[in-house]
Design a protein around this motif. Sequence first.
Motif, PDB file in Angstrom:
ATOM      1  N   GLY A   1     -71.477 -38.189 -25.544  1.00  0.00           N
ATOM      2  CA  GLY A   1     -70.691 -38.785 -24.479  1.00  0.00           C
ATOM      3  C   GLY A   1     -69.205 -38.753 -24.748  1.00  0.00           C
ATOM      4  O   GLY A   1     -68.737 -38.153 -25.725  1.00  0.00           O
TER       5      GLY A   1
ATOM      6  N   VAL B   1     -64.749 -41.902 -20.223  1.00  0.00           N
ATOM      7  CA  VAL B   1     -64.480 -41.361 -18.893  1.00  0.00           C
ATOM      8  C   VAL B   1     -63.433 -42.172 -18.149  1.00  0.00           C
ATOM      9  O   VAL B   1     -62.969 -41.767 -17.082  1.00  0.00           O
ATOM     10  CB  VAL B   1     -65.779 -41.258 -18.063  1.00  0.00           C
ATOM     11  CG1 VAL B   1     -66.748 -40.285 -18.731  1.00  0.00           C
ATOM     12  CG2 VAL B   1     -66.430 -42.622 -17.860  1.00  0.00           C
TER      13      VAL B   1
ATOM     14  N   TYR C   1     -62.288 -34.289 -20.688  1.00  0.00           N
ATOM     15  CA  TYR C   1     -63.057 -34.744 -19.531  1.00  0.00           C
ATOM     16  C   TYR C   1     -62.231 -34.664 -18.262  1.00  0.00           C
ATOM     17  O   TYR C   1     -62.735 -34.274 -17.207  1.00  0.00           O
ATOM     18  CB  TYR C   1     -63.545 -36.172 -19.747  1.00  0.00           C
ATOM     19  CG  TYR C   1     -64.457 -36.650 -18.636  1.00  0.00           C
ATOM     20  CD1 TYR C   1     -65.788 -36.246 -18.606  1.00  0.00           C
ATOM     21  CD2 TYR C   1     -63.983 -37.478 -17.618  1.00  0.00           C
ATOM     22  CE1 TYR C   1     -66.630 -36.653 -17.576  1.00  0.00           C
ATOM     23  CE2 TYR C   1     -64.817 -37.892 -16.593  1.00  0.00           C
ATOM     24  CZ  TYR C   1     -66.141 -37.481 -16.573  1.00  0.00           C
ATOM     25  OH  TYR C   1     -66.965 -37.882 -15.552  1.00  0.00           O
TER      26      TYR C   1
ATOM     27  N   GLN D   1     -63.426 -32.590 -15.161  1.00  0.00           N
ATOM     28  CA  GLN D   1     -63.652 -33.306 -13.903  1.00  0.00           C
ATOM     29  C   GLN D   1     -62.810 -32.709 -12.772  1.00  0.00           C
ATOM     30  O   GLN D   1     -63.279 -32.582 -11.639  1.00  0.00           O
ATOM     31  CB  GLN D   1     -63.308 -34.781 -14.099  1.00  0.00           C
ATOM     32  CG  GLN D   1     -63.655 -35.683 -12.927  1.00  0.00           C
ATOM     33  CD  GLN D   1     -63.308 -37.127 -13.222  1.00  0.00           C
ATOM     34  OE1 GLN D   1     -62.238 -37.429 -13.732  1.00  0.00           O
ATOM     35  NE2 GLN D   1     -64.211 -38.037 -12.901  1.00  0.00           N
TER      36      GLN D   1
ATOM     37  N   HIS E   1     -64.262 -47.207 -20.485  1.00  0.00           N
ATOM     38  CA  HIS E   1     -65.633 -46.912 -20.076  1.00  0.00           C
ATOM     39  C   HIS E   1     -66.135 -45.695 -20.849  1.00  0.00           C
ATOM     40  O   HIS E   1     -65.590 -44.604 -20.701  1.00  0.00           O
ATOM     41  CB  HIS E   1     -65.662 -46.653 -18.561  1.00  0.00           C
ATOM     42  CG  HIS E   1     -67.004 -46.226 -18.032  1.00  0.00           C
ATOM     43  ND1 HIS E   1     -67.168 -45.666 -16.781  1.00  0.00           N
ATOM     44  CD2 HIS E   1     -68.258 -46.281 -18.566  1.00  0.00           C
ATOM     45  CE1 HIS E   1     -68.435 -45.395 -16.582  1.00  0.00           C
ATOM     46  NE2 HIS E   1     -69.126 -45.753 -17.657  1.00  0.00           N
TER      47      HIS E   1
ATOM     48  N   TYR F   1     -69.216 -43.143 -21.250  1.00  0.00           N
ATOM     49  CA  TYR F   1     -70.461 -42.626 -20.692  1.00  0.00           C
ATOM     50  C   TYR F   1     -71.173 -41.846 -21.783  1.00  0.00           C
ATOM     51  O   TYR F   1     -70.622 -40.877 -22.319  1.00  0.00           O
ATOM     52  CB  TYR F   1     -70.205 -41.728 -19.484  1.00  0.00           C
ATOM     53  CG  TYR F   1     -71.467 -41.058 -18.994  1.00  0.00           C
ATOM     54  CD1 TYR F   1     -72.504 -41.818 -18.449  1.00  0.00           C
ATOM     55  CD2 TYR F   1     -71.640 -39.685 -19.105  1.00  0.00           C
ATOM     56  CE1 TYR F   1     -73.676 -41.215 -18.026  1.00  0.00           C
ATOM     57  CE2 TYR F   1     -72.808 -39.073 -18.681  1.00  0.00           C
ATOM     58  CZ  TYR F   1     -73.826 -39.841 -18.135  1.00  0.00           C
ATOM     59  OH  TYR F   1     -74.990 -39.253 -17.725  1.00  0.00           O
ATOM     60  N   ASP F   2     -72.383 -42.275 -22.126  1.00  0.00           N
ATOM     61  CA  ASP F   2     -73.147 -41.687 -23.230  1.00  0.00           C
ATOM     62  C   ASP F   2     -74.491 -41.220 -22.688  1.00  0.00           C
ATOM     63  O   ASP F   2     -75.365 -42.037 -22.393  1.00  0.00           O
ATOM     64  CB  ASP F   2     -73.322 -42.732 -24.330  1.00  0.00           C
ATOM     65  CG  ASP F   2     -74.221 -42.265 -25.469  1.00  0.00           C
ATOM     66  OD1 ASP F   2     -74.480 -41.045 -25.557  1.00  0.00           O
ATOM     67  OD2 ASP F   2     -74.661 -43.110 -26.258  1.00  0.00           O
ATOM     68  N   GLN F   3     -74.673 -39.922 -22.600  1.00  0.00           N
ATOM     69  CA  GLN F   3     -75.877 -39.364 -21.999  1.00  0.00           C
ATOM     70  C   GLN F   3     -77.155 -39.772 -22.721  1.00  0.00           C
ATOM     71  O   GLN F   3     -78.212 -39.865 -22.102  1.00  0.00           O
ATOM     72  CB  GLN F   3     -75.771 -37.835 -21.986  1.00  0.00           C
ATOM     73  CG  GLN F   3     -74.659 -37.317 -21.094  1.00  0.00           C
ATOM     74  CD  GLN F   3     -74.469 -35.820 -21.237  1.00  0.00           C
ATOM     75  OE1 GLN F   3     -74.630 -35.267 -22.321  1.00  0.00           O
ATOM     76  NE2 GLN F   3     -74.117 -35.159 -20.155  1.00  0.00           N
TER      77      GLN F   3
ATOM     78  N   SER G   1     -77.482 -42.599 -24.759  1.00  0.00           N
ATOM     79  CA  SER G   1     -77.569 -44.037 -25.052  1.00  0.00           C
ATOM     80  C   SER G   1     -77.647 -44.321 -26.546  1.00  0.00           C
ATOM     81  O   SER G   1     -78.565 -44.977 -27.035  1.00  0.00           O
ATOM     82  CB  SER G   1     -78.791 -44.652 -24.341  1.00  0.00           C
ATOM     83  OG  SER G   1     -78.708 -44.459 -22.954  1.00  0.00           O
TER      84      SER G   1
ATOM     85  N   LYS H   1     -76.325 -46.098 -21.472  1.00  0.00           N
ATOM     86  CA  LYS H   1     -75.596 -44.927 -20.985  1.00  0.00           C
ATOM     87  C   LYS H   1     -74.148 -45.267 -20.671  1.00  0.00           C
ATOM     88  O   LYS H   1     -73.266 -44.415 -20.806  1.00  0.00           O
ATOM     89  CB  LYS H   1     -76.287 -44.350 -19.744  1.00  0.00           C
ATOM     90  CG  LYS H   1     -77.578 -43.604 -20.034  1.00  0.00           C
ATOM     91  CD  LYS H   1     -78.077 -42.878 -18.798  1.00  0.00           C
ATOM     92  CE  LYS H   1     -79.386 -42.152 -19.082  1.00  0.00           C
ATOM     93  NZ  LYS H   1     -79.218 -41.095 -20.103  1.00  0.00           N
ATOM     94  N   ASP H   2     -73.903 -46.465 -20.212  1.00  0.00           N
ATOM     95  CA  ASP H   2     -72.556 -46.879 -19.846  1.00  0.00           C
ATOM     96  C   ASP H   2     -72.171 -48.121 -20.639  1.00  0.00           C
ATOM     97  O   ASP H   2     -72.885 -49.135 -20.607  1.00  0.00           O
ATOM     98  CB  ASP H   2     -72.470 -47.177 -18.346  1.00  0.00           C
ATOM     99  CG  ASP H   2     -72.652 -45.937 -17.501  1.00  0.00           C
ATOM    100  OD1 ASP H   2     -71.673 -45.177 -17.357  1.00  0.00           O
ATOM    101  OD2 ASP H   2     -73.769 -45.726 -16.997  1.00  0.00           O
TER     102      ASP H   2
ATOM    103  N   THR I   1     -68.726 -50.565 -21.292  1.00  0.00           N
ATOM    104  CA  THR I   1     -67.346 -50.881 -20.946  1.00  0.00           C
ATOM    105  C   THR I   1     -66.870 -52.041 -21.810  1.00  0.00           C
ATOM    106  O   THR I   1     -67.648 -52.916 -22.190  1.00  0.00           O
ATOM    107  CB  THR I   1     -67.199 -51.252 -19.462  1.00  0.00           C
ATOM    108  OG1 THR I   1     -68.017 -52.388 -19.169  1.00  0.00           O
ATOM    109  CG2 THR I   1     -67.624 -50.089 -18.570  1.00  0.00           C
TER     110      THR I   1
END
Length: 215
Positions: free
Chosen positions: A33, A36, A43, A47, A129, A131-133, A135, A175-176, A178
């Motif tokens: 991840g 983001v 990223y 993006q 934040h 984002y970790d695909q 987890s 996965k997320d 924050t």
Amino acid sequence: MRMRSVSRRNVIALVVGMLACLFVWTPTASAHGTIVGPPTRAYQCWQTWGSHHTDPAMQTQDPMCWQAFQANADTMWNWMSALRDGLRGNFQGSTPDGQLCSNALARNNALNTPGAWKMTNVGANFSMHLYDQASHGADYFRVYISKNGFDPTTQRLGWGNLDFILQTGRYAPAKDITFNVQTNGTYRGRHVIFTIWQASHLDQTYMWCSDVNFG
């Protein structure tokens, strides 16, 4: 019988070929991840330009992403792969000045290039934040901000250019993730947020730069 034998061999060859393609085209770093928000350099480039990375307009509209794509497009395609194994917490000793934004990975060296990277507007207090695909969770995050007077448009980032802001506690696999960052309110204009993510599943260290504008 011969025809059946040849046909069977052809089918087997086709299946093996298809499986090989799957291994070739599946990114080895797909289970990782990045930050983001505010987006890391790789990223942000992916993006913004990933779906039209050959557009010549990038050269004038986003020259820092342009030079990064020209240097190694894989840096953006594998925006989730800026990791090194086995640093054992020795981040500064293992990461030379000028190589922080790439996590000292040669393939990502374009991320260290000084210039007018696109910025995200933030306030004195802001959230980050991850984002970790896969987890993985986190042992902790460390967050630094470039010192007042440091100019990332002309200088490569070094450890002496950073103010340490915080180290978080542990985060369970998700996965997320924050978390909030509070500053003393003295930062204005263009700065770099430098983040270290120490993942929980193995001794894997991720380092990134996010370009921000403090309003």
